[in-house]
Design a protein around this motif. Structure first.
Motif, PDB file in Angstrom:
ATOM      1  N   SER A  13      59.676  -3.069 -15.223  1.00 26.62           N
ATOM      2  CA  SER A  13      59.512  -2.946 -16.149  1.00 26.62           C
ATOM      3  C   SER A  13      60.561  -3.546 -16.840  1.00 26.62           C
ATOM      4  O   SER A  13      59.929  -4.438 -16.443  1.00 26.62           O
ATOM      5  N   ARG A  14      60.589  -3.067 -18.108  1.00 26.43           N
ATOM      6  CA  ARG A  14      60.696  -3.937 -18.951  1.00 26.43           C
ATOM      7  C   ARG A  14      62.437  -4.784 -19.121  1.00 26.43           C
ATOM      8  O   ARG A  14      62.438  -6.065 -18.888  1.00 26.43           O
ATOM      9  N   ASP A  15      63.635  -3.774 -17.800  1.00 24.67           N
ATOM     10  CA  ASP A  15      64.210  -5.814 -17.262  1.00 24.67           C
ATOM     11  C   ASP A  15      63.659  -6.823 -16.296  1.00 24.67           C
ATOM     12  O   ASP A  15      64.290  -7.075 -16.234  1.00 24.67           O
ATOM     13  N   GLY A  16      62.388  -6.373 -16.137  1.00 21.80           N
ATOM     14  CA  GLY A  16      61.783  -7.123 -14.786  1.00 21.80           C
ATOM     15  C   GLY A  16      61.745  -7.142 -13.920  1.00 21.80           C
ATOM     16  O   GLY A  16      60.942  -7.984 -12.932  1.00 21.80           O
ATOM     17  N   LYS A  17      61.820  -5.981 -13.519  1.00 22.09           N
ATOM     18  CA  LYS A  17      62.146  -5.169 -11.915  1.00 22.09           C
ATOM     19  C   LYS A  17      60.627  -5.281 -11.463  1.00 22.09           C
ATOM     20  O   LYS A  17      59.390  -4.152 -12.478  1.00 22.09           O
ATOM     21  N   LEU A  18      60.097  -5.099 -10.505  1.00 21.00           N
ATOM     22  CA  LEU A  18      58.533  -4.964  -9.601  1.00 21.00           C
ATOM     23  C   LEU A  18      58.829  -3.474  -9.070  1.00 21.00           C
ATOM     24  O   LEU A  18      59.144  -3.314  -8.253  1.00 21.00           O
ATOM     25  N   ILE A  19      57.565  -3.314 -10.259  1.00 20.95           N
ATOM     26  CA  ILE A  19      57.452  -1.584 -10.121  1.00 20.95           C
ATOM     27  C   ILE A  19      56.622  -0.934  -9.094  1.00 20.95           C
ATOM     28  O   ILE A  19      56.992   0.202  -8.448  1.00 20.95           O
ATOM     29  N   ALA A  20      56.035  -1.705  -9.260  1.00 13.72           N
ATOM     30  CA  ALA A  20      54.257  -1.606  -8.618  1.00 13.72           C
ATOM     31  C   ALA A  20      53.455  -2.418  -8.659  1.00 13.72           C
ATOM     32  O   ALA A  20      53.352  -3.665  -9.543  1.00 13.72           O
ATOM     33  N   SER A  21      52.613  -2.177  -7.375  1.00 11.47           N
ATOM     34  CA  SER A  21      51.046  -3.508  -7.789  1.00 11.47           C
ATOM     35  C   SER A  21      50.230  -2.283  -6.793  1.00 11.47           C
ATOM     36  O   SER A  21      49.803  -1.323  -5.705  1.00 11.47           O
ATOM     37  N   CYS A  22      49.181  -3.184  -7.686  1.00 17.41           N
ATOM     38  CA  CYS A  22      47.838  -2.072  -7.674  1.00 17.41           C
ATOM     39  C   CYS A  22      46.533  -2.665  -7.270  1.00 17.41           C
ATOM     40  O   CYS A  22      46.565  -4.111  -8.061  1.00 17.41           O
ATOM     41  N   VAL A  23      45.228  -2.406  -6.587  1.00 12.75           N
ATOM     42  CA  VAL A  23      44.192  -2.897  -6.832  1.00 12.75           C
ATOM     43  C   VAL A  23      43.209  -2.030  -6.742  1.00 12.75           C
ATOM     44  O   VAL A  23      43.506  -1.301  -6.635  1.00 12.75           O
ATOM     45  N   GLN A  24      42.397  -2.711  -7.465  1.00 15.19           N
ATOM     46  CA  GLN A  24      41.347  -1.581  -7.700  1.00 15.19           C
ATOM     47  C   GLN A  24      38.709  -2.839  -7.411  1.00 15.19           C
ATOM     48  O   GLN A  24      39.859  -3.672  -7.646  1.00 15.19           O
ATOM     49  N   GLU A  25      39.000  -1.845  -6.828  1.00 14.39           N
ATOM     50  CA  GLU A  25      37.401  -2.833  -6.767  1.00 14.39           C
ATOM     51  C   GLU A  25      36.186  -1.764  -7.549  1.00 14.39           C
ATOM     52  O   GLU A  25      36.147  -0.490  -7.182  1.00 14.39           O
ATOM     53  N   GLY A  26      35.182  -2.247  -7.911  1.00 11.69           N
ATOM     54  CA  GLY A  26      34.630  -1.781  -8.895  1.00 11.69           C
ATOM     55  C   GLY A  26      33.823  -1.915  -8.742  1.00 11.69           C
ATOM     56  O   GLY A  26      32.676  -3.394  -8.546  1.00 11.69           O
ATOM     57  N   LEU A  27      32.042  -0.654  -8.921  1.00 16.64           N
ATOM     58  CA  LEU A  27      30.358  -1.558  -9.115  1.00 16.64           C
ATOM     59  C   LEU A  27      30.334  -2.068 -10.270  1.00 16.64           C
ATOM     60  O   LEU A  27      30.684  -1.539 -11.817  1.00 16.64           O
ATOM     61  N   VAL A  28      30.467  -3.661 -10.630  1.00 14.51           N
ATOM     62  CA  VAL A  28      29.546  -4.899 -12.222  1.00 14.51           C
ATOM     63  C   VAL A  28      28.740  -4.859 -11.688  1.00 14.51           C
ATOM     64  O   VAL A  28      28.555  -5.802 -11.311  1.00 14.51           O
ATOM     65  N   ARG A  29      27.763  -3.997 -12.397  1.00 10.40           N
ATOM     66  CA  ARG A  29      25.889  -5.238 -12.361  1.00 10.40           C
ATOM     67  C   ARG A  29      25.779  -5.187 -14.154  1.00 10.40           C
ATOM     68  O   ARG A  29      25.502  -4.391 -14.872  1.00 10.40           O
ATOM     69  N   LEU A  30      25.064  -6.214 -14.105  1.00  9.74           N
ATOM     70  CA  LEU A  30      23.841  -6.924 -14.408  1.00  9.74           C
ATOM     71  C   LEU A  30      22.870  -6.234 -15.380  1.00  9.74           C
ATOM     72  O   LEU A  30      22.076  -5.858 -14.661  1.00  9.74           O
ATOM     73  N   LYS A  31      22.731  -6.184 -16.594  1.00 10.93           N
ATOM     74  CA  LYS A  31      21.273  -6.189 -16.563  1.00 10.93           C
ATOM     75  C   LYS A  31      20.478  -6.734 -16.510  1.00 10.93           C
ATOM     76  O   LYS A  31      21.156  -8.565 -16.862  1.00 10.93           O
ATOM     77  N   GLN A  32      19.806  -6.832 -15.817  1.00 11.61           N
ATOM     78  CA  GLN A  32      18.456  -8.016 -15.526  1.00 11.61           C
ATOM     79  C   GLN A  32      17.717  -8.391 -16.567  1.00 11.61           C
ATOM     80  O   GLN A  32      17.470  -7.522 -17.572  1.00 11.61           O
ATOM     81  N   GLN A  33      17.703  -9.361 -16.448  1.00 14.73           N
ATOM     82  CA  GLN A  33      16.936 -10.710 -18.142  1.00 14.73           C
ATOM     83  C   GLN A  33      15.460  -9.495 -18.279  1.00 14.73           C
ATOM     84  O   GLN A  33      15.606  -9.758 -19.496  1.00 14.73           O
ATOM     85  N   SER A  34      14.995  -8.959 -18.146  1.00 19.96           N
ATOM     86  CA  SER A  34      14.099  -8.789 -18.016  1.00 19.96           C
ATOM     87  C   SER A  34      13.602  -6.926 -18.878  1.00 19.96           C
ATOM     88  O   SER A  34      13.243  -7.287 -19.626  1.00 19.96           O
ATOM     89  N   GLU A  35      15.082  -6.113 -18.767  1.00 21.14           N
ATOM     90  CA  GLU A  35      15.353  -6.139 -19.093  1.00 21.14           C
ATOM     91  C   GLU A  35      16.597  -5.836 -20.854  1.00 21.14           C
ATOM     92  O   GLU A  35      16.384  -4.729 -21.412  1.00 21.14           O
ATOM     93  N   VAL A  36      17.377  -6.803 -20.517  1.00 22.98           N
ATOM     94  CA  VAL A  36      17.714  -7.341 -22.046  1.00 22.98           C
ATOM     95  C   VAL A  36      16.766  -7.242 -23.260  1.00 22.98           C
ATOM     96  O   VAL A  36      16.651  -7.530 -24.090  1.00 22.98           O
ATOM     97  N   SER A  37      16.462  -8.663 -22.761  1.00 23.81           N
ATOM     98  CA  SER A  37      14.815  -9.239 -23.226  1.00 23.81           C
ATOM     99  C   SER A  37      14.149  -8.752 -23.869  1.00 23.81           C
ATOM    100  O   SER A  37      13.890  -8.403 -25.042  1.00 23.81           O
ATOM    101  N   SER A  38      13.285  -7.161 -23.735  1.00 20.98           N
ATOM    102  CA  SER A  38      12.864  -6.727 -23.958  1.00 20.98           C
ATOM    103  C   SER A  38      13.419  -6.243 -25.249  1.00 20.98           C
ATOM    104  O   SER A  38      12.742  -5.428 -26.103  1.00 20.98           O
ATOM    105  N   LYS A  39      13.887  -5.902 -25.788  1.00 17.42           N
ATOM    106  CA  LYS A  39      15.172  -4.970 -26.597  1.00 17.42           C
ATOM    107  C   LYS A  39      15.678  -5.736 -28.073  1.00 17.42           C
ATOM    108  O   LYS A  39      16.202  -6.242 -28.613  1.00 17.42           O
ATOM    109  N   LEU A  40      15.376  -7.536 -27.642  1.00 17.05           N
ATOM    110  CA  LEU A  40      15.199  -8.710 -28.417  1.00 17.05           C
ATOM    111  C   LEU A  40      14.200  -8.835 -29.765  1.00 17.05           C
ATOM    112  O   LEU A  40      13.237  -8.367 -29.662  1.00 17.05           O
TER     113      LEU A  40
END
Length: 356
Positions: free
Chosen positions: A329-356
């Protein structure tokens, strides 16, 4: 029922006595079928550029449905969620509350969100009775870092959502180690939450806002950000927010930082003819997999007043990323803690290079 109808019943006109976020998260109880069944009263918001409805809405409505089934002297203290299948903004969501356990000090509820009989989201919540810890307590809490106050004179970011935000510069942004950086912002629900909403309305609003710029922290600390992709035809939903008409994936809880296609900031300069062009890194997919909230002061804050959030990604690898978030909260009170995991996949270089 037509496939393009986003609610089971015709949405009522928004109640002007309530904050916009209260109308957004309103539930309809399906008493004639089962008192433990609920559905969204208003269409769910689909962020522009996202592949799915905003995940915070489903999180918040599951919490709201569960809170309707517990005594008033019990408050939620933890919520563990999984995004399971695709969620479509054009189809109503039905929430089924299961009464797992009713104890003297703790109550457990599980809620499944379904579309066309398929589970798209599931969560288990624990509620604690007020005063259950006794009079003598062990207490400590992480302190809120010193940051600039929100600037009331500046335009607020909202992107069609019922809350507004102000982002702060990334802490330690020049570090070569992404895990040492912190992304920060101020959040609050627009307008004033009504007294009739009680503390439950503030908790649902907090759950809704907790998904803002969450898994996108991974892309931000790696200095990857979004290249907007063309959007399909959109329509206005019942709360004034845009609703994309194509089928979508619920797990893509996307804000501006939750990317479909991104570039590394230091790779965007045009290469000179004397040296080879640098192949940029792109995020091919970013999808929220799970979401956890620990509520520390469930009756000690207002969601329509400024809340400060700080996010940190301690790990990324194997096509996934982990982000933790603390909310004060604005007065400095800790009101919640959260955790999230997500799928984070990079495009492979072959896919990216084909667009350059």
């Amino acid at each position: 029922m037509p496939s393009n109808r986003p609610t089971l019943v015709r949405p009522p006109h928004p109640d002007s006595s309530r904050a916009e976020i209260e109308n957004t998260l309103e539930l309809t109880q399906l008493n004639d079928i089962d008192p433990d069944l609920y559905t969204n009263t208003q269409p769910l918001w689909h962020p522009p550029g996202a592949r799915g409805v905003y995940g915070g809405a489903v999180i918040a409505q599951c919490l709201a449905a569960a809170m309707n089934t517990v005594p008033k002297n019990f408050s939620v203290h933890s919520m563990h969620c999984y995004f399971v299948l695709a969620g479509n903004a054009e189809i109503p969501v039905v929430y089924h509350v299961e009464h797992v356990r009713d104890g003297r000090s703790y109550i457990t509820r599980t809620v499944q969100a379904r579309q066309r009989a398929k589970v798209i989201f599931t969560t288990t919540m624990s509620f604690v009775r007020e005063g259950a810890g006794g009079k003598e307590l062990l207490e400590h809490a992480a302190e809120m870092p010193f940051v600039p106050e929100p600037d009331e004179t500046q335009p607020m970011e909202n992107g069609g959502t019922p809350f507004e935000s102000q982002r702060i510069d990334i802490y330690n942004n020049d570090s070569p180690k992404p895990q040492t950086k912190r992304t920060r912002q101020w959040l609050r629900a627009r307008g004033k939450i009504s007294p009739a909403g009680g503390h439950e309305a503030h908790l649902a609003a907090l759950a809704y806002m907790s998904d803002s710029y969450f898994i996108g922290t991974v892309s931000r600390v790696h200095k990857l950000w979004r290249i907007p992709k063309p959007l399909p035809r959109t329509a206005r939903n019942g709360n004034g927010g845009p609703s994309v008409t194509t089928s979508v994936k619920e797990e893509d809880t996307v804000d501006d930082e939750d990317v479909v296609s991104t570039l590394r900031a230091d790779d965007t300069s045009v290469a000179s003819a004397s040296r080879p062009k640098k192949v940029p890194k792109e995020v091919g997919m970013m999808v929220s997999l799970d979401h956890t909230i620990y509520f520390h002061n469930p009756r000690g804050f207002r969601a329509d007043e400024w809340i400060f959030t700080e996010n940190q990604s301690s790990w990324a690898g194997d096509g996934r990323g982990l982000v933790s978030q603390q909310m004060w909260s604005r007065d400095g009170k800790l009101i919640a803690s959260c955790v999230q995991e997500g799928l984070v996949r990079l495009k492979q270089q072959s896919e990216v290079s084909s667009k350059l």
